[in-house]
Design an enzyme around this catalytic site. Structure first.
Site, PDB file in Angstrom:
ATOM      1  N   ASN A   8       4.469  -3.041  -4.477  1.00 41.23           N
ATOM      2  CA  ASN A   8       3.225  -3.351  -3.761  1.00 41.23           C
ATOM      3  C   ASN A   8       2.068  -3.093  -4.723  1.00 41.23           C
ATOM      4  O   ASN A   8       1.714  -1.953  -4.979  1.00 41.23           O
ATOM      5  CB  ASN A   8       3.137  -2.446  -2.516  1.00 41.23           C
ATOM      6  CG  ASN A   8       1.820  -2.604  -1.776  1.00 41.23           C
ATOM      7  OD1 ASN A   8       1.028  -3.497  -2.078  1.00 41.23           O
ATOM      8  ND2 ASN A   8       1.583  -1.730  -0.814  1.00 41.23           N
ATOM      9  N   LYS A  10      -0.960  -3.612  -4.241  1.00 38.18           N
ATOM     10  CA  LYS A  10      -2.184  -3.273  -3.513  1.00 38.18           C
ATOM     11  C   LYS A  10      -3.341  -4.118  -4.081  1.00 38.18           C
ATOM     12  O   LYS A  10      -3.108  -5.264  -4.463  1.00 38.18           O
ATOM     13  CB  LYS A  10      -2.449  -1.769  -3.579  1.00 38.18           C
ATOM     14  CG  LYS A  10      -1.208  -0.966  -3.127  1.00 38.18           C
ATOM     15  CD  LYS A  10      -1.461   0.489  -2.914  1.00 38.18           C
ATOM     16  CE  LYS A  10      -0.178   1.153  -2.406  1.00 38.18           C
ATOM     17  NZ  LYS A  10      -0.345   2.584  -2.138  1.00 38.18           N
ATOM     18  N   HIS A  94       0.907  -1.407   6.750  1.00 38.37           N
ATOM     19  CA  HIS A  94       0.786  -0.388   5.703  1.00 38.37           C
ATOM     20  C   HIS A  94      -0.279   0.624   6.125  1.00 38.37           C
ATOM     21  O   HIS A  94      -1.286   0.251   6.729  1.00 38.37           O
ATOM     22  CB  HIS A  94       0.418  -1.041   4.369  1.00 38.37           C
ATOM     23  CG  HIS A  94       0.545  -0.088   3.219  1.00 38.37           C
ATOM     24  ND1 HIS A  94      -0.400   0.872   2.960  1.00 38.37           N
ATOM     25  CD2 HIS A  94       1.521   0.076   2.298  1.00 38.37           C
ATOM     26  CE1 HIS A  94       0.007   1.591   1.901  1.00 38.37           C
ATOM     27  NE2 HIS A  94       1.166   1.117   1.490  1.00 38.37           N
ATOM     28  N   GLU A  96      -2.557   1.978   4.581  1.00 36.56           N
ATOM     29  CA  GLU A  96      -3.907   1.686   4.084  1.00 36.56           C
ATOM     30  C   GLU A  96      -4.592   0.636   4.953  1.00 36.56           C
ATOM     31  O   GLU A  96      -5.813   0.671   5.131  1.00 36.56           O
ATOM     32  CB  GLU A  96      -3.833   1.250   2.607  1.00 36.56           C
ATOM     33  CG  GLU A  96      -3.550   2.464   1.714  1.00 36.56           C
ATOM     34  CD  GLU A  96      -2.772   2.171   0.454  1.00 36.56           C
ATOM     35  OE1 GLU A  96      -2.659   0.987   0.069  1.00 36.56           O
ATOM     36  OE2 GLU A  96      -2.262   3.134  -0.146  1.00 36.56           O
ATOM     37  N   GLU A 164       6.780   5.560   4.866  1.00 37.85           N
ATOM     38  CA  GLU A 164       5.830   5.962   3.840  1.00 37.85           C
ATOM     39  C   GLU A 164       4.966   7.104   4.372  1.00 37.85           C
ATOM     40  O   GLU A 164       3.933   6.854   5.020  1.00 37.85           O
ATOM     41  CB  GLU A 164       4.925   4.780   3.466  1.00 37.85           C
ATOM     42  CG  GLU A 164       5.665   3.619   2.839  1.00 37.85           C
ATOM     43  CD  GLU A 164       4.777   2.836   1.885  1.00 37.85           C
ATOM     44  OE1 GLU A 164       5.212   2.579   0.771  1.00 37.85           O
ATOM     45  OE2 GLU A 164       3.630   2.513   2.261  1.00 37.85           O
ATOM     46  N   GLY A 170       0.339   7.775  -3.438  1.00 37.69           N
ATOM     47  CA  GLY A 170      -0.663   7.840  -4.495  1.00 37.69           C
ATOM     48  C   GLY A 170      -1.103   9.256  -4.838  1.00 37.69           C
ATOM     49  O   GLY A 170      -2.097   9.456  -5.527  1.00 37.69           O
ATOM     50  N   SER A 208       4.790   7.629  -3.965  1.00 39.92           N
ATOM     51  CA  SER A 208       4.933   8.206  -5.312  1.00 39.92           C
ATOM     52  C   SER A 208       6.338   8.073  -5.896  1.00 39.92           C
ATOM     53  O   SER A 208       6.802   8.965  -6.610  1.00 39.92           O
ATOM     54  CB  SER A 208       4.488   9.675  -5.314  1.00 39.92           C
ATOM     55  OG  SER A 208       3.134   9.789  -4.925  1.00 39.92           O
TER      56      SER A 208
HETATM   57  P1  13P Z   1       2.433   4.872  -4.481  1.00 43.57           P
HETATM   58  O1  13P Z   1       3.805   4.516  -5.014  1.00 43.57           O
HETATM   59  O2  13P Z   1       1.311   4.524  -5.404  1.00 43.57           O
HETATM   60  O3  13P Z   1       2.405   6.283  -3.969  1.00 43.57           O
HETATM   61  O4  13P Z   1       2.199   3.933  -3.191  1.00 43.57           O
HETATM   62  C1  13P Z   1       3.190   3.852  -2.232  1.00 43.57           C
HETATM   63  C2  13P Z   1       2.854   2.759  -1.308  1.00 43.57           C
HETATM   64  O5  13P Z   1       1.939   2.871  -0.514  1.00 43.57           O
HETATM   65  C3  13P Z   1       3.638   1.516  -1.382  1.00 43.57           C
HETATM   66  O6  13P Z   1       3.351   0.656  -0.334  1.00 43.57           O
END
Ligand code: 13P
Length: 246
Positions: A8, A10, A94, A96, A164, A170, A208
């Site tokens: 992803n 993002k 997600h 976010e 997640e 992150g 992560s």
């Molecule tokens: P990270 O791997 O950057 O922690 O992000 C995970 C994520 O949100 C994947 O959708």
């Protein structure tokens, strides 16, 4: 059951970046990866990445879709168009998007249903925040999100769930086996709750995940792949995750 490693991106990347990383991944994928590998770039890069991935086993996914097939929804993208452009997957719900855009379980459920109707496999995300975890609410949050976000039409063959934990996204904080395994088992049980078969349900872990911790995470019971953020922007590290699949 095969593993799925989905990158992803993002809101990262550019045309030059997409060209560079797909060229690097294409070379790596020539040695038939055991896992299904998917890239989920920002929507404007989907066509570019689709063209670059042609002839490779790497597939394409979107980061979101709208619940309607078409219409007056400025700025949104329909699942039908994503399918046409070559997507196999669409991430929905997600954390976010839940946080940045106030997406509710009900909305996520409609998006997942739209993805299914269009012939896409929704990757439906669930996960608790740090505060919820501290309050001991992980189980309750996962139950609420699963019951509210998974459409009735979803089956093990047509949908993927991603666990997640928001506190691990992150942050460099990775969940341990003790955090991951019970939640994955709970997700499978919740999926079955609606009277569905749940054997073989694909449940990804995300938060992560990187080359150095992928083997331990992918070896957890009930984990059938990873949803990778930051590490998917680095071809070397991303591929280390792909090759860490048991
Ligand atoms: P990270 O791997 O950057 O922690 O992000 C995970 C994520 O949100 C994947 O959708």
């Amino acid at each position: 059951m095969g593993y799925l490693i989905a990158g992803n991106w993002k809101m990262n990347g550019s045309i030059a970046f997409a060209r560079e990383i797909t060229a690097a991944l294409k070379a790596k994928a020539a040695h038939a990866p055991k896992a299904t590998v998917a890239l989920c770039p920002p929507a404007p890069l989907l066509a570019e990445v689709a063209a670059a991935l042609k002839g490779t086993p790497i597939v394409l996914g979107a980061q979101d879709c709208h619940f309607a097939e078409k219409g007056a929804h400025t700025g949104d993208v329909s699942a039908t168009l994503l399918k046409e452009i070559g997507c196999r997957y669409a991430i929905v719900g997600h954390s976010e998007r839940r946080a940045d855009h106030g997406e509710t379980d009900a909305l996520v459920q409609r998006k997942a249903a739209a993805a299914l109707r269009a012939g896409l496999t929704p990757i439906i995300c669930v996960g608790e925040t740090d505060a919820e975890r501290e309050r001991g609410e992980t189980g309750a949050v996962i139950a609420r999100q699963m019951r509210g976000s998974v459409p009735e039409t979803a089956t093990v063959a047509t949908c993927v769930i991603a666990y997640e934990p928001v506190w691990a996204i992150g942050t460099g904080k990775t969940a341990t086996i003790a955090d991951i395994e019970p939640v994955h088992a709970q997700i499978q049980a919740l999926f079955a709750e609606a009277g569905r078969a749940s054997a073989g349900l694909a449940i990804l872990y995300g938060g992560s995940v990187k080359g150095s911790n992928a083997a331990a995470i992918l070896a957890c019971r009930g984990v059938s792949g990873a949803l990778v953020g930051g590490a998917s922007l680095d071809a070397e590290d991303f591929w280390r995750i792909v090759t860490a699949c048991p």
